[in-house]
Enzyme design. Sequence first.
Site, mmCIF file in Angstrom:
data_model
loop_
_atom_site.group_PDB
_atom_site.id
_atom_site.type_symbol
_atom_site.label_atom_id
_atom_site.label_comp_id
_atom_site.label_asym_id
_atom_site.label_seq_id
_atom_site.Cartn_x
_atom_site.Cartn_y
_atom_site.Cartn_z
ATOM 1 N N ASP A 111 39.670 40.848 31.519
ATOM 2 C CA ASP A 111 40.964 41.202 32.604
ATOM 3 C C ASP A 111 42.148 41.707 31.794
ATOM 4 O OD1 ASP A 111 42.307 40.146 35.251
ATOM 5 O OD2 ASP A 111 43.678 39.204 33.804
ATOM 6 N N GLU A 115 38.981 45.736 32.121
ATOM 7 C CA GLU A 115 39.499 45.957 33.242
ATOM 8 C C GLU A 115 40.806 46.894 32.897
ATOM 9 O OE1 GLU A 115 42.457 44.698 36.928
ATOM 10 O OE2 GLU A 115 42.507 43.834 34.947
HETATM 11 C C1 NOJ Z 1 43.846 41.440 37.093
HETATM 12 C C2 NOJ Z 1 43.098 40.613 38.326
HETATM 13 O O1 NOJ Z 1 42.074 41.515 38.843
HETATM 14 C C3 NOJ Z 1 44.227 40.135 39.126
HETATM 15 O O2 NOJ Z 1 43.757 39.488 40.375
HETATM 16 C C4 NOJ Z 1 45.239 39.113 38.401
HETATM 17 O O3 NOJ Z 1 46.169 38.645 39.200
HETATM 18 C C5 NOJ Z 1 45.782 39.691 37.166
HETATM 19 N N1 NOJ Z 1 44.889 40.638 36.467
HETATM 20 C C6 NOJ Z 1 46.376 38.711 36.458
HETATM 21 O O4 NOJ Z 1 45.288 38.173 35.726
#
Ligand code: NOJ
Length: 557
Positions: free
Chosen positions: A224, A297
Amino acid sequence: MHHSNKIIKVLFVLSSLATLTLADWFDNGNFYQIYPRSFKDSDGDGIGDLKGIKSKLQYVKYLGIDGVWLSPIMKSPMYDFGYDISDYRDIHSEYGTLSDFDDIVAECKRIGLHLILDFVPNHSSHEHEWFKKSERNESGFEDFYIWRNPKIDEVSNTPVPPTNWLSVFRYSAWRWSEIRQQMYYHLFQDKQPDLNYRNPQVVTEMKAILTYWLEKGVSGFRIDSIPSLFEKVEADGSFLDEPRSYNTDCDAHDHCYLKNIYTEDQPETYDMVYQWRKLVDDYSKVNNVERKILMVESAAPIDLNMKYYGNSTMEGAHFPFNFDLLLKLTKNSSATDYKIMIEEWLNKMPKGHMANWVLGNHDRSRIATRLGVEKGDLFNILLQTLPGAAITYQGEELVMENVPISWEDTIDPLACNSPKEELDIRSRDPVRTPFPWDDTKNAGFSTGNKTWLPVGEKYKTVNVKAQEEAINSHLKIFRKLTKIRKEARFKNGTYDGHILNNGNIYSYKRQNGNEFAIIILNFGTTDEIVNLSEIYSNITSHLKVYTSSLESGFKDG
Ligand code: NOJ
Ligand code: MG
């Protein structure tokens, strides 16, 4: 005669073993994202859970998926629906137990699916015991998070945040702690404090957590919010204010009001990803098990994104997510815009690596709502036939639309921190609603009286059962695509792309040896007659339609 036959057999077995070890399960992989709160509820509390997921893994398998990624399932107070973890080694109680998790791993193994976990390293929950200890300045935990003294504002003589840094969820990214009498940095909510990766103990702990889940049998991780792992520190330990972006879409409280040059894309971040890659590769080698995948991500600009693949000496992630389809293209984009965007990734990607395409996720409007239901199949055709990995968010195979949710019922923290007028563009609730299995109560998702988010109205017609029973449907088209995708012309084939019919048609050929397939996508609004021999040489044989979108009027075969 007999003898030589035997020798040939042995040779054949050897050569097939050799190819088995060369190809990894995730090459050109087909991935599916499950949002655990909304996939399937087994106990009637209106919240999806692990037993529910387990009962529906056969469905994921039947879709033709290789790897299934679960959004966070670890222990969490759920202020960001699991992206705020309070224990990285336990399962969130509403979802089940570690033993339910073991059951999922076993079931995946049994039916041939690869399980991928969401790993959230940038921040923990403020309820994590590390944070509580850090807030109390307990020995060994002082620097687990990012603490600074406030500045004293010269005009008002009151304490103000040490920098102007802004939260992705709006307003200052610093919060005062009465207990510690200092401020801590949080890129997301104040309930999601950022971990300090300049503390070697944090690095060690996070690596141990990755190993913990590898030992439980997972096949990899989606990582993430990777670009924000490190913040730039000056030699004297201070941080600098970020300059303004002058982006007119952003008000003074929005994250994008500033150019995030000190809070994103720091060199140490790429290095940490390379270290994690080495960790998972070493794990597989030492234990003689399948290779594990890392997908990160990042919505960084493409040139920075490419660094996640690795450098000349270190391998990095197997890929950074490619969000171009989600973030860059609108209803007005032409076929040429698609071709340029797709080829930019293919051309910029370092040789020998895997491209990838993301059509939807739990943070962005569904593609059908953004670009039109009638184009739903077109995007699934694109996703499944391009070279590289395909990542499908639950429901995209049914061409689901966003479920409208009123301001009063909104629970997404991002939307709740934003002005009411911006509900439609901010709220992530409409894409996180329960999955429609059939047309019964709660779309077959839950037997409870209330679901955590509403199921909406459309499930009566847009659901798995209806699309399975129909003669043709989005789901059936999706399955045909995932099936043909496994053939060599798609798995290893070349890509040759063209624009036709005044910029309305984007077409490409995927070819391996003599086997080829031609994909024709109409991004325009009218019927088009396409002359394929104009662009592809040697098209002599009679071509047959393998599959087409529901609206195209073509009959397969
Ligand atoms: C990206 C995630 O996909 C999202 O849902 C989240 O709020 C943020 N990162 C923080 O972890
Ligand atoms: Mg439940």
